[in-house]
Design a protein around this motif. Structure first.
Motif, PDB file in Angstrom:
ATOM      1  N   ALA A  22      -3.488   1.470  40.853  1.00 37.87           N
ATOM      2  CA  ALA A  22      -4.596  -0.268  40.443  1.00 37.87           C
ATOM      3  C   ALA A  22      -5.096  -0.938  41.801  1.00 37.87           C
ATOM      4  O   ALA A  22      -5.220  -1.934  41.197  1.00 37.87           O
ATOM      5  N   GLY A  23      -3.576  -1.376  42.521  1.00 43.84           N
ATOM      6  CA  GLY A  23      -3.525  -1.996  43.354  1.00 43.84           C
ATOM      7  C   GLY A  23      -4.938  -1.503  44.241  1.00 43.84           C
ATOM      8  O   GLY A  23      -5.612  -0.834  44.579  1.00 43.84           O
ATOM      9  N   GLU A  24      -4.657  -3.040  45.257  1.00 39.50           N
ATOM     10  CA  GLU A  24      -5.713  -3.340  45.767  1.00 39.50           C
ATOM     11  C   GLU A  24      -5.273  -2.403  47.364  1.00 39.50           C
ATOM     12  O   GLU A  24      -6.671  -2.238  48.401  1.00 39.50           O
ATOM     13  N   GLY A  25      -4.415  -2.464  47.588  1.00 44.29           N
ATOM     14  CA  GLY A  25      -3.792  -1.789  49.018  1.00 44.29           C
ATOM     15  C   GLY A  25      -3.915  -2.121  50.144  1.00 44.29           C
ATOM     16  O   GLY A  25      -4.873  -1.456  51.095  1.00 44.29           O
ATOM     17  N   PRO A  36     -10.782   2.179  49.313  1.00 44.15           N
ATOM     18  CA  PRO A  36     -10.007   2.424  48.704  1.00 44.15           C
ATOM     19  C   PRO A  36      -8.348   3.172  48.189  1.00 44.15           C
ATOM     20  O   PRO A  36      -8.940   4.952  49.311  1.00 44.15           O
ATOM     21  N   LYS A  37      -7.146   2.919  48.834  1.00 45.89           N
ATOM     22  CA  LYS A  37      -6.286   4.041  49.062  1.00 45.89           C
ATOM     23  C   LYS A  37      -5.667   5.267  48.238  1.00 45.89           C
ATOM     24  O   LYS A  37      -5.702   6.112  49.233  1.00 45.89           O
ATOM     25  N   PRO A  38      -6.346   5.504  47.250  1.00 47.71           N
ATOM     26  CA  PRO A  38      -6.418   6.549  46.279  1.00 47.71           C
ATOM     27  C   PRO A  38      -6.976   7.436  46.922  1.00 47.71           C
ATOM     28  O   PRO A  38      -6.090   8.775  47.185  1.00 47.71           O
ATOM     29  N   ARG A  62       1.813  16.719  32.393  1.00 47.59           N
ATOM     30  CA  ARG A  62       0.487  15.504  32.053  1.00 47.59           C
ATOM     31  C   ARG A  62       0.977  14.702  32.709  1.00 47.59           C
ATOM     32  O   ARG A  62       2.024  13.972  32.980  1.00 47.59           O
ATOM     33  N   PHE A  63      -0.427  13.886  33.239  1.00 42.47           N
ATOM     34  CA  PHE A  63      -0.293  12.961  33.979  1.00 42.47           C
ATOM     35  C   PHE A  63      -1.302  11.840  32.832  1.00 42.47           C
ATOM     36  O   PHE A  63      -2.270  11.621  32.432  1.00 42.47           O
ATOM     37  N   ALA A  64      -0.606  10.142  33.768  1.00 42.03           N
ATOM     38  CA  ALA A  64      -1.382   9.273  32.734  1.00 42.03           C
ATOM     39  C   ALA A  64      -1.712   8.522  33.986  1.00 42.03           C
ATOM     40  O   ALA A  64      -0.376   7.482  34.715  1.00 42.03           O
ATOM     41  N   VAL A  65      -2.752   7.462  34.303  1.00 41.25           N
ATOM     42  CA  VAL A  65      -3.486   6.654  35.936  1.00 41.25           C
ATOM     43  C   VAL A  65      -3.437   5.478  35.503  1.00 41.25           C
ATOM     44  O   VAL A  65      -4.652   5.782  34.368  1.00 41.25           O
ATOM     45  N   VAL A  66      -3.209   4.525  35.719  1.00 42.36           N
ATOM     46  CA  VAL A  66      -3.577   3.400  35.425  1.00 42.36           C
ATOM     47  C   VAL A  66      -4.377   3.050  36.876  1.00 42.36           C
ATOM     48  O   VAL A  66      -3.787   3.159  38.079  1.00 42.36           O
ATOM     49  N   LEU A  67      -5.434   2.772  36.654  1.00 44.31           N
ATOM     50  CA  LEU A  67      -6.736   2.837  37.352  1.00 44.31           C
ATOM     51  C   LEU A  67      -6.825   0.767  37.468  1.00 44.31           C
ATOM     52  O   LEU A  67      -6.050   0.316  36.892  1.00 44.31           O
ATOM     53  N   GLY A  68      -7.443   0.156  38.131  1.00 41.86           N
ATOM     54  CA  GLY A  68      -7.692  -0.785  38.311  1.00 41.86           C
ATOM     55  C   GLY A  68      -8.779  -1.535  39.617  1.00 41.86           C
ATOM     56  O   GLY A  68     -10.160  -1.120  39.301  1.00 41.86           O
ATOM     57  N   THR A  72     -13.425   2.883  39.157  1.00 39.64           N
ATOM     58  CA  THR A  72     -14.742   4.091  39.189  1.00 39.64           C
ATOM     59  C   THR A  72     -14.581   4.851  40.004  1.00 39.64           C
ATOM     60  O   THR A  72     -13.949   5.913  39.952  1.00 39.64           O
ATOM     61  N   LEU A  73     -14.646   4.798  41.582  1.00 36.11           N
ATOM     62  CA  LEU A  73     -13.758   5.896  42.289  1.00 36.11           C
ATOM     63  C   LEU A  73     -12.861   6.484  42.167  1.00 36.11           C
ATOM     64  O   LEU A  73     -12.058   7.441  42.481  1.00 36.11           O
ATOM     65  N   VAL A  74     -11.573   5.574  42.133  1.00 29.34           N
ATOM     66  CA  VAL A  74      -9.810   6.235  41.029  1.00 29.34           C
ATOM     67  C   VAL A  74     -10.223   7.293  40.743  1.00 29.34           C
ATOM     68  O   VAL A  74      -9.849   8.710  40.798  1.00 29.34           O
TER      69      VAL A  74
END
Lengths: 473, 473
Positions: A22-25, A36-38, A62-68, A72-74
């Motif tokens: 979720a971070g800004e990086g 975006p960093k990812p 299995r994965f859970a990704v937290v977005l911020g 959308t891009l990430v």
């Protein structure tokens, strides 16, 4: 040349991995592109894909990704990764990600339910071994486990390190500001839902970082340390760390200790440079395997004629094919794409390539000389190449360990045989070269055959008694 | 054709095995020669050697033999066994062996000290699996464990069986005279020194059998049952049991399910008869391996001439060599001489034999026909034999399981290729036969190559996730 890391420990039920993305990086972004960093690529693989691939390699499914930030891009990038790596990723958007990464972690709560879960940051490079160590040591019901590194002197970007004080296996204190500490926070957690309680509590105090939540958990003695000292990990947070990441990925390219003479001093140095370049393309390791195979066949066509100039071209082409043959494994390691299926294709096609080259050289010589010995000699020499590959496989199966990469092994390796034939072809004597390396290979195979007769089975692996072992002839 | 039973579980510290060999063996003796029972041979191996070899195969390394009747002869035989099988055997003479086998067992006390020990009778045929089951379940400090068989209906010589009543895993009653029972005493014990206390107590009551001692131990609840139902065991006590023993050894000769078509219907039936005959000689499995190899080379010499009558002889000789090739493994199983070193020699020499036969047929054809395709075609066909052996080994290493013995596998097996070439040679068309079977083998290898591309690694063995597995091309 490719080997897959097959010798993994027994199956472990693997938890969901929560990846905070979720971070800004900001610190990395300032020095690089505006992506975006990812989405930033490290040797051809986005940081998002690396974070998933390293967990996959450790057995997480299995994965859970937290977005911020740039959600959308990430998300789009992670969806691409899920398709490419054939795994399942769920997403959640953290409304308050700007407040701190504790808010991002808290957003994952609905996705994990009551189960224990791994928690990691998208921008942390971890080795699969380190992740496996953590997976092997799950938290108790009301516990959070944190992977810590006691070798803080060797941590990259030490000033930015979150320090921890470990007392009797538990985290007594944590924070960047600690004045006494004995380990560093690697950013890899194995958590029960206690974490969410800690984060919520920190929130009520107006504190929003993950470390604040961990502090709350630690205050009630709920945080255990998992010692991963010695494993490589890196927080890719700054342009310097980004360069260090590339350096480490390149260092991991080498298989380590398994190469022959020619490979070590000629093929590898060239193939590594080539792999770095090729990693930027969309070529997969299997593409490279096939490319090297067809180059070998093409070289064989050159060797099959009766024209010495054609032999020169053929010799050069098979040597280049042999160099390219190193790239499939290297790119697989760079891009975390190792697979037993890939290694299988590579090793079996190498055998066909060897045989075709031997056949081509012998055919050309038979057209030039009318001697009755040419075909049997070339035939016997070529057979040695297959025998050489066969005996080491057979050895491994019979004696439960690979045949050591000693002098004998190096003499019979593919890098040397291709090099000798290539040099012979360029010098106008491909048949002589074939017969020389074939004889040498036959001697090496015979030596391996004899050594296997006196070999004992490794007792740690197989409870086969010494007494039934030795040959009774 | 030989395979060694390599897939054994992890190392277990093995106790001393006490072998009772003091008895007179009157019932067997009356029906056979006048030799002491431990010296009587069952398919070429004395009963003494079988008793040691089956324990060695289960991982036992130290032995203590209790002597009594014909002590000198029996000790001499065991000393021969110790030299041959390279293990350590100590001896003790039981002064009162005539009184009962309890006295013999008691005589072993000074040899075992305070350690737990296996106790078995020299004349019991046991499978290594059964012994391993017992080894995996050691007795507590003051406990005797007895291997019991709940399938008493299928016990050979039921009237002579010592019955036991097992209640909640412990022996409640034991004796031939029991009227209610639910298992049989297999005669294999894993004892603490409690056994000697029980035997001494029985002595004071004037009772001298091993069963009497066990009764005393059981009276204080000290005897646990280890369930080995389903494992084959046999008390070779009578001429009928002796014949049953031979029948079972012969049945164990087959490898089970691994043979090809020709092997199953032609080679095996013949090689089994041959092995039964050869087991009476001093020929070891390795002698047979070398014999088969040199017969193959001899046959190849016959095939290398341009004379059709010589091809007939050569064809017959290579087919006989292929039959003899089955005997090394069979004799190893009959005589409990399986070893990875033996299997190694056999499989590697088979490859040399295959290549020599292909070379010989191609050479002969090249002398008769001037066509340019003869050598490349024969060469390519012969290479398929090596590729066929190579791919299955490589498959096993990459995917952690043997390639299944399906139709494809059977088409590429050695029994078929030798048979086809032999038939072709006898019919005057060895090259045609070589090319036919070579093409078939190449197709099979290609099919295996493709199947490996879609293969997943067995999850129970390796914790490699599905997601990194599939090829990404």
């Amino acid at each position: 040349m490719r080997s897959s890391d097959n010798a993994l420990p027994g199956a472990i039920a693997t938890p969901v991995a929560v990846i905070l993305a979720a971070g800004e990086g900001r610190r990395l972004r300032s020095g690089r592109s505006s992506l975006p960093k990812p989405l930033v690529r490290l040797r051809g693989l986005s940081i998002a894909e690396r974070s998933v691939a390293q967990l996959l390699a450790a057995g997480v499914e299995r994965f859970a990704v937290v977005l911020g930030c740039d959600a959308t891009l990430v998300q789009h990038e992670f969806e691409r990764v899920a398709r490419r790596r054939r795994c399942h990723i769920s997403f959640v958007e953290a409304a308050n990600w700007r407040k701190g990464n504790g808010c991002s972690a808290l957003a994952a709560a609905p996705l994990v339910g009551n189960s224990a879960f791994l928690l990691t940051m998208v921008d942390h490079l971890l080795t699969p071994e380190m992740i496996r160590k953590v997976l092997a040591d799950p938290p108790a019901q009301d516990e959070v486990a944190l992977a810590v590194d006691h070798d803080t002197e060797n941590v990259f970007d030490f000033p930015d390190l979150t320090k921890v004080e470990v007392t009797e296996g538990r985290i007594a204190a944590i924070g960047k500001e600690l004045t006494t500490w004995n380990a560093g926070d690697t950013g890899l957690f194995y958590c029960s839902t206690l974490l969410f309680d800690g984060l919520a509590k920190a929130h009520t105090h107006g504190k929003f970082s993950l470390t604040d939540g961990i502090k709350e958990c630690a205050a009630q003695g709920g945080v255990r340390a998992i010692d991963v000292t010695g494993e490589a990990w890196l927080d890719v947070d700054t342009p310097e760390a980004f360069r260090e990441g590339i350096r480490r990925i390149d260092a991991a390219m080498a298989k380590g200790g398994e190469d022959g003479f020619v490979s070590q001093y000629l093929n590898r140095p060239l193939s590594r440079r080539l792999s770095m370049a090729l990693s930027r393309t969309r070529l997969t390791p299997n593409h490279i395997t096939l490319l090297s195979f067809f180059m070998g066949l093409l070289g064989a066509v050159g060797l099959a004629t009766t024209e010495p100039w054609s032999w020169i071209v053929g010799g050069i082409v098979i040597q280049i094919a042999s160099i390219v043959d190193g790239c499939d494994g290297e790119i697989a390691r760079i891009k975390l794409l190792q697979s037993p299926q890939g290694a299988w294709l590579d090793t079996v096609l190498d055998r066909y390539s060897d045989v075709t080259i031997g056949l081509a050289v012998t055919f050309a010589a038979s057209q030039l000389h009318d001697a009755v010995w040419v075909w049997p000699a070339g035939f016997a020499a070529t057979v040695s190449f297959l025998m050489a590959s066969y005996v080491t496989k057979e050895f491994q199966i019979r004696f439960h360990r690979p045949y050591p990469n000693n002098l004998i092994n190096k003499l019979k390796r593919r890098d040397l045989r291709i090099f000798v034939i290539a040099v012979g072809a360029v010098m106008g004597q491909p048949l002589v070269a074939l017969l020389v390396i074939g004889s040498l290979t036959h001697l090496a195979v015979f030596q391996i055959l004899v050594s296997g007769r006196h070999c004992t089975v490794v007792p740690s692996q197989v409870n086969r008694p010494r007494c039934t072992g030795p040959p009774i002839l």
